[in-house]
Design a protein around this motif. Structure first.
Motif, PDB file in Angstrom:
ATOM      1  N   ILE A  39       5.961 -34.963  45.996  1.00  0.00           N
ATOM      2  CA  ILE A  39       6.185 -35.021  44.557  1.00  0.00           C
ATOM      3  C   ILE A  39       7.571 -35.564  44.248  1.00  0.00           C
ATOM      4  O   ILE A  39       7.752 -36.385  43.349  1.00  0.00           O
ATOM      5  N   PHE A  40       8.552 -35.146  45.038  1.00  0.00           N
ATOM      6  CA  PHE A  40       9.905 -35.676  44.845  1.00  0.00           C
ATOM      7  C   PHE A  40       9.911 -37.197  44.969  1.00  0.00           C
ATOM      8  O   PHE A  40      10.550 -37.905  44.212  1.00  0.00           O
ATOM      9  N   ARG A  41       9.196 -37.654  45.964  1.00  0.00           N
ATOM     10  CA  ARG A  41       9.151 -39.096  46.208  1.00  0.00           C
ATOM     11  C   ARG A  41       8.625 -39.827  44.971  1.00  0.00           C
ATOM     12  O   ARG A  41       9.106 -40.894  44.604  1.00  0.00           O
ATOM     13  N   VAL A  42       7.629 -39.246  44.351  1.00  0.00           N
ATOM     14  CA  VAL A  42       7.051 -39.869  43.151  1.00  0.00           C
ATOM     15  C   VAL A  42       8.031 -39.775  41.990  1.00  0.00           C
ATOM     16  O   VAL A  42       8.250 -40.747  41.256  1.00  0.00           O
ATOM     17  N   LEU A  43       8.643 -38.602  41.839  1.00  0.00           N
ATOM     18  CA  LEU A  43       9.573 -38.409  40.726  1.00  0.00           C
ATOM     19  C   LEU A  43      10.770 -39.348  40.814  1.00  0.00           C
ATOM     20  O   LEU A  43      11.329 -39.751  39.802  1.00  0.00           O
ATOM     21  N   ASP A  44      11.128 -39.689  42.027  1.00  0.00           N
ATOM     22  CA  ASP A  44      12.274 -40.545  42.241  1.00  0.00           C
ATOM     23  C   ASP A  44      12.096 -41.912  41.568  1.00  0.00           C
ATOM     24  O   ASP A  44      13.045 -42.615  41.299  1.00  0.00           O
ATOM     25  N   LYS A  45      10.854 -42.247  41.294  1.00  0.00           N
ATOM     26  CA  LYS A  45      10.577 -43.568  40.718  1.00  0.00           C
ATOM     27  C   LYS A  45      10.707 -43.571  39.197  1.00  0.00           C
ATOM     28  O   LYS A  45      10.516 -44.613  38.561  1.00  0.00           O
ATOM     29  N   LEU A  46      11.025 -42.424  38.637  1.00  0.00           N
ATOM     30  CA  LEU A  46      11.022 -42.285  37.181  1.00  0.00           C
ATOM     31  C   LEU A  46      11.851 -43.362  36.491  1.00  0.00           C
ATOM     32  O   LEU A  46      11.390 -44.023  35.564  1.00  0.00           O
ATOM     33  N   GLN A  47      13.081 -43.546  36.967  1.00  0.00           N
ATOM     34  CA  GLN A  47      13.967 -44.521  36.324  1.00  0.00           C
ATOM     35  C   GLN A  47      13.408 -45.930  36.367  1.00  0.00           C
ATOM     36  O   GLN A  47      13.499 -46.669  35.404  1.00  0.00           O
ATOM     37  N   LYS A  48      12.833 -46.258  37.501  1.00  0.00           N
ATOM     38  CA  LYS A  48      12.387 -47.637  37.675  1.00  0.00           C
ATOM     39  C   LYS A  48      11.032 -47.897  37.027  1.00  0.00           C
ATOM     40  O   LYS A  48      10.797 -48.950  36.465  1.00  0.00           O
ATOM     41  N   GLN A  49      10.128 -46.943  37.166  1.00  0.00           N
ATOM     42  CA  GLN A  49       8.749 -47.229  36.778  1.00  0.00           C
ATOM     43  C   GLN A  49       8.333 -46.634  35.441  1.00  0.00           C
ATOM     44  O   GLN A  49       7.302 -46.994  34.904  1.00  0.00           O
ATOM     45  N   GLY A  50       9.116 -45.736  34.925  1.00  0.00           N
ATOM     46  CA  GLY A  50       8.782 -45.173  33.629  1.00  0.00           C
ATOM     47  C   GLY A  50       7.906 -43.939  33.726  1.00  0.00           C
ATOM     48  O   GLY A  50       7.246 -43.675  34.731  1.00  0.00           O
ATOM     49  N   GLU A  51       7.911 -43.209  32.631  1.00  0.00           N
ATOM     50  CA  GLU A  51       7.278 -41.897  32.609  1.00  0.00           C
ATOM     51  C   GLU A  51       5.760 -41.961  32.799  1.00  0.00           C
ATOM     52  O   GLU A  51       5.184 -41.182  33.541  1.00  0.00           O
ATOM     53  N   LYS A  52       5.149 -42.924  32.152  1.00  0.00           N
ATOM     54  CA  LYS A  52       3.680 -42.967  32.187  1.00  0.00           C
ATOM     55  C   LYS A  52       3.175 -43.182  33.611  1.00  0.00           C
ATOM     56  O   LYS A  52       2.278 -42.484  34.066  1.00  0.00           O
ATOM     57  N   LYS A  53       3.780 -44.138  34.265  1.00  0.00           N
ATOM     58  CA  LYS A  53       3.312 -44.461  35.603  1.00  0.00           C
ATOM     59  C   LYS A  53       3.528 -43.276  36.547  1.00  0.00           C
ATOM     60  O   LYS A  53       2.692 -42.970  37.396  1.00  0.00           O
ATOM     61  N   VAL A  54       4.658 -42.603  36.385  1.00  0.00           N
ATOM     62  CA  VAL A  54       4.949 -41.461  37.236  1.00  0.00           C
ATOM     63  C   VAL A  54       3.964 -40.321  36.955  1.00  0.00           C
ATOM     64  O   VAL A  54       3.433 -39.693  37.868  1.00  0.00           O
ATOM     65  N   ARG A  55       3.687 -40.102  35.668  1.00  0.00           N
ATOM     66  CA  ARG A  55       2.745 -39.043  35.327  1.00  0.00           C
ATOM     67  C   ARG A  55       1.362 -39.362  35.913  1.00  0.00           C
ATOM     68  O   ARG A  55       0.693 -38.495  36.479  1.00  0.00           O
ATOM     69  N   ASP A  56       0.972 -40.615  35.777  1.00  0.00           N
ATOM     70  CA  ASP A  56      -0.329 -41.014  36.314  1.00  0.00           C
ATOM     71  C   ASP A  56      -0.390 -40.833  37.824  1.00  0.00           C
ATOM     72  O   ASP A  56      -1.404 -40.405  38.360  1.00  0.00           O
ATOM     73  N   GLU A  57       0.706 -41.154  38.459  1.00  0.00           N
ATOM     74  CA  GLU A  57       0.684 -41.025  39.910  1.00  0.00           C
ATOM     75  C   GLU A  57       0.658 -39.562  40.320  1.00  0.00           C
ATOM     76  O   GLU A  57      -0.002 -39.186  41.279  1.00  0.00           O
ATOM     77  N   LEU A  58       1.367 -38.721  39.556  1.00  0.00           N
ATOM     78  CA  LEU A  58       1.382 -37.289  39.865  1.00  0.00           C
ATOM     79  C   LEU A  58      -0.007 -36.686  39.717  1.00  0.00           C
ATOM     80  O   LEU A  58      -0.424 -35.853  40.507  1.00  0.00           O
ATOM     81  N   THR A  59      -0.720 -37.112  38.699  1.00  0.00           N
ATOM     82  CA  THR A  59      -2.033 -36.530  38.460  1.00  0.00           C
ATOM     83  C   THR A  59      -3.138 -37.308  39.162  1.00  0.00           C
ATOM     84  O   THR A  59      -4.308 -36.985  39.023  1.00  0.00           O
TER      85      THR A  59
END
Length: 453
Positions: A187-207
């Motif tokens: 999950i950390f690995r995914v969250l780390d992308k927040l700045q670069k990829q934006g909230e939506k993409k990170v949320r989608d990847e998390l779920t």
RNA sequence: GGGGAGGUAGCUCAGCUGGAUAGAGCGCUGGUCUGUGGAACCAGAGGUCGAGGGUUCGACCCCCUCCCUCCCUACCA
């Protein structure tokens, strides 16, 4: 018969540094060395080559591919270090009887990573690494950040920004949201992308809502499926990440202490979305950027690892460390105008022209007296009995290699009483005041020091 | 790792729809200049046109393969 000529090419991702940029790089290294030693850090040196067993001991599957590995001539499996942490752990474990805690050391040198070269990314690059072993948070973190900040400040790079976080804080958030801790690292690995990829993409990847075509491999897709967490948990996680107050509280006095150490409020931020990729970080993590050169990537990063010796020793030891990437920092400082990209080709401050070979001994003695006084001086080496005819060529050379002052001692000057020399300032233009003076030879060193001050 | 654009002198590049000895500027070396740098002028050196194969009477140019570089992405310093 003519031999086929060899192309003077470099290995992919490897680079040469000609004197101008090498001088700039060494200035940076010297500055950090000085800053670190002011805090009591001592140098450590370890080999570039380690056994494969040691190198692979602590790394995730991904990192393995980036390690230069090969068998030596005796078929021993070896590899080049890809950072200093693994070597540090091995050294500490092997010398526990000789090391007093806390162990504070720095190390500067090349490391190697076998990945695709790019702007700001090389296969061989230099890290300036700093670690403190054996003390719990956050006082070591404070000192580490302060020491690096001091180095940056001394370089004139006030445009730096530290981002800091603590993985345990995120762990607590996960626990509160009912996510099993085993998923934490992914999950950390995914969250780390927040700045670069934006909230939506990170949320989608998390779920787990990303489409298959977005993935480079089926393996990555599978991995993502394992990460998938419920929507509410993802929302809670994102909310926690956008709110920095919880983290600031978690970090306790850290931020205040860092500020006391001279790191301004504008130079450090608490950022819950920062996690960093390396698996071995267990608590504090940080990253440094140079404002205005963010596109080059961060110039440094690090964090706390609580199980440094796990694979080598029964003694658990905690530590924090970070490293500054010299190559990127030099690029970033040049890009933001903090440091000149190019120094001169020569490190001399005074050029001693040779009027004629007959006077070479005199010239050499002048150069020597400058060196005795601690002034780097370079004498013209090529020659020929030409009675001043080559002076034009000599000045052209001195100017090109960036030597600020030049001395000419010709027959006329030396014949005077007292003997004189011409001292010329190559930095100033034609016809400017003080550009060239005839001065007594004995006063040369004083004049030079005056002009260079 | 995925996508895109390119490789012609040391550097930046030009080179026509495929045509014979491949050009310029900068840089380098020397000279004009037997006491002075950043200028000007002149001359010289420096290329297997990224590598290999193919098409063609003929390839820097078209086709294939490989190598390398740069840009956008994924990971890191």
């Amino acid at each position: 018969m003519a031999q086929e000529r060899i192309k003077p090419r470099n290995l992919r991702g490897f680079q040469d540094f000609l004197p101008p940029s090498a001088q700039a790089r060494q200035r940076i290294v010297d500055t950090f060395r000085e800053a670190f030693e002011l805090y009591g850090f001592a140098p450590l040196e370890t080999p570039a080559l380690e056994t494969e067993e040691v190198l692979l001991s602590d790394m995730g599957v991904d990192a393995n591919k980036q390690i230069y590995r090969f068998s030596d001539l005796e078929n021993v499996k070896v590899g080049l270090r890809f950072d200093f942490t693994v070597s540090l752990a091995r050294t500490v474990a092997a010398n526990l009887n000789r090391i007093s805690l806390p162990f504070k050391r720095y190390q500067v040198g090349p490391v190697w990573r076998y990945d695709k070269p790019k702007r700001g990314r090389y296969r061989e690059f230099t890290q300036i690494d700093l670690d403190i072993i054996g003390v719990a948070p956050y006082e070591p973190e404070v000192e580490m950040v302060a020491a690096v900040a001091r180095g940056l400040g001394k370089l004139g790079a006030d445009n730096y920004i530290f981002r800091v976080n603590d993985r345990r804080y995120l762990g607590e958030v996960l626990e509160r949201l009912g996510v099993v801790p085993e998923k934490g690292k992914d999950i950390f690995r995914v969250l780390d992308k927040l700045q670069k990829q934006g909230e939506k993409k990170v949320r989608d990847e998390l779920t787990g809502k990303l489409l298959l075509q977005d993935f480079e491999s089926a393996l990555e897709y599978e991995r993502m499926q394992e990460v998938a967490i419920p929507g509410e948990a993802a929302d809670g996680l994102l909310a926690a990440i956008k709110d920095t107050s919880g983290l600031r509280e978690h970090l306790g006095g850290f931020l205040a202490r860092v500020e006391q150490e001279g790191v301004g409020e504008g130079n450090i931020v608490a950022d819950p979305s920062l996690t960093r990729g390396l698996d071995y970080y267990t608590g504090f993590v940080c990253e440094v950027d140079i404002r205005g050169a963010e596109s080059l990537g961060s110039v440094g990063g690090g964090g706390r690892y609580d199980d440094l010796l796990g694979r080598y020793s029964a003694n658990p030891l905690t530590g924090v460390g970070m490293s500054v990437g010299l190559d990127r920092l030099a690029d970033a400082l040049a890009a933001t105008g903090v440091l000149e990209a190019d120094a001169g080709q020569s490190s001399a401050q005074v050029f001693v022209a040779v009027f004629d070979d007959a006077l070479r001994a005199e010239c050499a003695s002048i150069a020597r007296s400058l060196r005795e006084a601690g002034v780097p001086a370079e004498m013209w080496l090529a020659g020929g009995n030409r009675n001043g005819r080559t002076l034009s060529k000599q000045f052209k050379y001195a100017d090109k290699v960036g030597i600020p002052l030049a001395v000419v001692a010709g027959e006329d000057e030396l014949a005077k009483d007292p003997p004189c020399v011409q001292l010329k300032d190559l930095r100033t233009g034609y016809g400017q005041e003080g550009k060239q003076n005839e001065i007594p030879r004995d006063e040369l060193v004083a004049w030079v020091k005056e002009l260079l001050a």
